[in-house]
Enzyme design. Structure first.
Site, PDB file in Angstrom:
ATOM      1  N   GLU A   1      -6.265  -0.007  -7.277  1.00 16.32           N
ATOM      2  CA  GLU A   1      -5.093   0.993  -7.499  1.00 16.32           C
ATOM      3  C   GLU A   1      -4.108   0.124  -8.636  1.00 16.32           C
ATOM      4  O   GLU A   1      -3.457  -0.644  -8.032  1.00 16.32           O
ATOM      5  CB  GLU A   1      -4.465   1.572  -6.755  1.00 16.32           C
ATOM      6  CG  GLU A   1      -5.302   3.094  -6.013  1.00 16.32           C
ATOM      7  CD  GLU A   1      -4.625   3.627  -4.837  1.00 16.32           C
ATOM      8  OE1 GLU A   1      -4.321   5.035  -5.016  1.00 16.32           O
ATOM      9  OE2 GLU A   1      -3.918   2.930  -4.063  1.00 16.32           O
TER      10      GLU A   1
ATOM     11  N   SER B   1       0.792  -1.235   0.177  1.00 10.34           N
ATOM     12  CA  SER B   1       0.030  -0.113  -0.034  1.00 10.34           C
ATOM     13  C   SER B   1       0.750   1.372   0.118  1.00 10.34           C
ATOM     14  O   SER B   1       0.337   2.220   0.004  1.00 10.34           O
ATOM     15  CB  SER B   1      -1.089   0.090   1.517  1.00 10.34           C
ATOM     16  OG  SER B   1      -0.764  -1.006   2.121  1.00 10.34           O
TER      17      SER B   1
END
Ligand code: 3H9
Length: 708
Positions: free
Chosen positions: A449, A416
């Site tokens: 993403e 992340s």
């Protein structure tokens, strides 16, 4: 005989006594001004021409009609208006038959309801989804639908916006017949000929009698109003829908249409409509990353997942649900068993809710295969690692992947925030390395993403978008930086919330203000849900590189030092007595907050909810602008979609950047400059924001969409 064309998008052809009217306006036959003109001309021709006995309306391509042309909303209206077209169709003196395939949605279904008979083929999707765009059916849909299928069924359809298939549409009474083949033209013509042979009369939906039981209809409307008031969470159009359906019961048809029009225009003018329409187009634009045009995706037939923790298991479930075989790697047998158990727990939950059968679970899990050896990944096309967030651990995993994976396999990390360029550079095939940042729970959250490192090959990026499509995720292209788009912006508005708390607002007031804005949860509830220890670990890691001048609020650290990690430990910012998931405010937390204010030498002051939101949103928007400015996000709309799909941003506000445009960028910038007087280091206006304000431009101008 072919009659003169009124417009290319609507063609007319006389087939015996039947005027075949084909709407041919790719991609989805939306009811643009040309289509409306063409339909009007066709009906007028049918009335005027004695040789015509009936009219058949069909759509060319994959759909009947997907609805009004959404791109026209917010622009000056162009005659003829759709409600007038529908009225004209209904008034036609010859039978008009609509033959439906693919989407018959919104205005498309309203056109069909204005016709006198309806046939659909399997695969047709009927619905009135206007509510999802902040609207109500505005071309007679709120008046004809209840007259045709009753108040309760109409309200269910219009308030949910759901699509119904041909079978359900027949059961509801929305259509008269289902074709036996999928040849829409043949089915439609056969039906028209049958009607002509039977001398079927013109039959107008405005005269249909499904509202005849007035008491039952009134009760259905009252129930819908009460439920909608409770459930619509700040949405504007649902209660207007109830009002419009009530008008169908209370008013003569023509009066009801006027009421519908008035209510429709109120919805059309609402900022919610603008936000929701922006979301509609933005979620389609994000799919068109440049790499998807420039390259073909690689094969995607088998997946590997490294790590069976919450994230790895969630990713595995998403892939299994998409029909892909998954090989899971864990370090030992016990960890692998836990990984498998995490997956089974998801399916057992579905079985308990009656949403999955035991056989389906068994069939799904048959695609799962576990191993403690990386060699089991030799055949897979794409691997996603979801191991501990540590650069060295990840590099070690990638060294193994480099060793075992076949040439051309895509090697993805679910990190992340770590530097994916560094991971890629550590192996012999950096062009195959990409970031795929899923959100927890990965089988449910829609956002993915797609993080694009420097050396990645174009077709690897295209493959990531293809994977998103298979997994039914919404992909957003992001560049490499700490936190990519979402978590990078999150860190900044979280810091703004922390500062507000230390300056005098209670965490409970901040959460309530953020919920009232439309988020499902406030920032401190999110911390408690995710686990306070996660952010704590990140803060400790960043401590060494943090700007010593930057304000650092220590309140969350004080809670973590006590082991108050949120829901999982029974207390965090809130108390969770006996495993309860909805927390209650904790006076001890308030005392800690007070003590921290004193330690920091701060005299607490009060903030209104509006002041809280202005700071919270200004922080989010400013960092969103930085992310666009640096090319981490391609356009402002990519930031919007990230927040809509990954962070609970209220869809009806369109996303932070759309919201900023609606508030006005000069106002946002003025706020930031005012806040900067207290903390100039934190509140530094983004160069992009300053530039846009100087040019009198807005974020939408950077979106490069046909819609913008
Ligand atoms: C309404 O009808 C109001 C009336 O009651 C009253 C009026 C007075 N308009 O989704 P896709 C574009 S409100 C303009 O990728 P799929 C879409 O942007 C309307 N454009 O395909 C995309 O463009 P691009 C109520 C539209 O096969 C392309 O078509 N109707 C419209 O996955 C392909 O779309 C709705 O809300 C439109 N109405 O799904 C239905 N619809 O290629 C909205 C689509 O440039 N549409 N586009 O990116 C849908 O739900 C899906 O598009 C549909 C097809 C199921 C039809």
């Amino acid at each position: 005989m072919t009659l003169p064309l009124s417009a290319d998008v609507v063609t007319r052809e006389l087939r015996g006594k039947v005027l075949l009217v084909t709407i041919d306006h790719p991609p989805v036959n939306a009811l643009s001004a040309d289509v409306r003109r063409g339909l009007l001309a066709a009906i007028e021709a049918a009335d005027a021409e004695p040789a015509i006995g009936a009219v058949l309306l069909i759509g060319a391509g994959r759909n009947f009609i997907a609805g009004a042309d959404i791109r026209e909303f917010g622009k000056p209206p162009v005659a003829p208006a759709l409600p007038d077209i529908c009225n004209r169709i209904e008034a036609c003196s010859k039978p008009v038959i609509a033959a439906l395939h693919g989407a018959a949605l919104g205005g498309g279904l309203e056109v069909a309801l204005a016709a006198h008979y309806r046939i659909a083929v399997d695969g047709a999707k009927l619905g009135l989804p206007e509510v999802q765009l902040g609207l109500l059916p505005g071309a007679g849909g709120t008046q004809r639908t209840p007259r045709l299928i009753g108040a309760q069924a109409a309200l269910d359809l219009i308030l949910s916006g759901r699509h119904v298939g041909a079978q359900e549409a027949l059961a509801l009474g929305l259509i008269d017949r289902i074709g036996t083949s999928d040849d829409i033209l043949a089915e439609g013509l056969a039906y028209v000929h049958e009607l002509l042979a039977a001398h079927a009369p013109v039959r107008r939906t405005r005269d249909a009698a499904a509202l005849a039981d007035r008491a039952a209809s009134a009760a259905a409307i009252a129930t819908a109003r009460a439920q909608t008031a409770k459930q619509s969470r700040g949405l504007f159009s649902p209660l207007k829908i109830v009002d419009a359906v009530e008008a169908a019961l209370e008013q003569p048809f023509d009066e009801g249409l006027k009421t519908e029009r008035k209510l429709f225009l109120q919805c059309l003018d609402s900022p919610q409509r603008a936000g929701l329409v922006h979301a509609f187009f933005a979620e389609r634009e994000v799919l068109k990353a440049p790499e998807t045009r420039d390259a073909k995706p690689r094969a995607l037939n088998a997946l590997g997942v490294i790590g069976g923790g919450t994230m790895g298991a969630g990713i595995a479930v998403a892939a299994l649900d998409a029909g892909l075989p998954v090989t899971m790697i864990e370090r030992d047998g016990a960890a692998l068993a836990r990984g498998r158990a995490h997956i089974e727990k998801v399916y057992d939950g579905l079985i308990a809710k009656g949403r999955m059968s035991a056989e389906k679970k068994a069939a799904t899990l048959a695609r799962w295969n576990g191993s403690t050896s990386y060699d089991a990944l030799a055949h897979v096309d794409l691997v996603i690692e979801a191991v501990f967030e540590d650069l060295d651990v990840k590099k070690a995993v990638f060294a193994e992947l480099d060793r075992v994976c076949k040439p051309g396999a895509v090697l993805a990390t679910n990190t992340s925030y770590l530097d994916i360029d560094a991971i890629a550079a550590s192996i012999s095939r950096p062009a195959d390395v990409i970031g795929l940042h899923f959100f927890s729970p990965a089988n449910i959250m829609k956002l993915l993403e797609v993080v694009v490192p420097k050396q990645v090959s174009v077709d690897v990026v295209a493959t990531a978008f293809e994977l998103a499509k298979k997994l039914r995720k919404t992909p957003v292209r992001a560049g490499v930086c700490d936190g990519f788009i979402g978590n990078r912006v999150l860190a900044v508005y979280r810091a703004a919330a922390d500062a507000l708390m230390e300056d005098g607002a209670s965490p409970y007031q901040i959460d309530a203000a953020v919920r009232a804005f439309g988020f499902p949860m406030g920032p401190f509830q999110v911390v408690d849900l995710a686990g306070g220890d996660i952010g704590w670990a990140a803060r400790k890691r960043r401590a060494a590189t943090r700007d010593p001048q930057a304000r650092y609020v220590q309140i969350a650290d004080r809670l973590c030092e006590r082991g108050w990690f949120g829901q999982k430990s029974g207390r965090g910012f809130y108390l969770y007595p006996e495993g309860s998931r909805s927390g209650t405010p904790d006076p001890e937390v308030e005392a800690i907050v007070d003590a921290e204010r004193q330690r920091a030498g701060i005299t607490p002051r009060s903030f209104t909810d509006d002041e809280i939101i202005r700071r919270y949103m200004a922080a989010m928007i400013n960092e969103g602008a930085n992310v666009v400015h640096e090319g981490i996000a391609l356009r402002p709309l990519d930031v919007d979609v990230t927040f809509l799909y990954g962070y609970g941003f209220p869809r009806y506000r369109g996303g932070p950047m759309k919201y900023a445009d609606m508030v006005g960028l000069p106002t946002i910038l003025a706020d930031i400059r005012a806040f900067a007087k207290e903390d100039p280091l934190f509140w530094r206006p983004s160069p992009l924001l300053v530039d846009l304000v100087e040019r009198g431009a807005d974020f939408a101008s950077l979106n490069h969409t046909a819609h913008a």
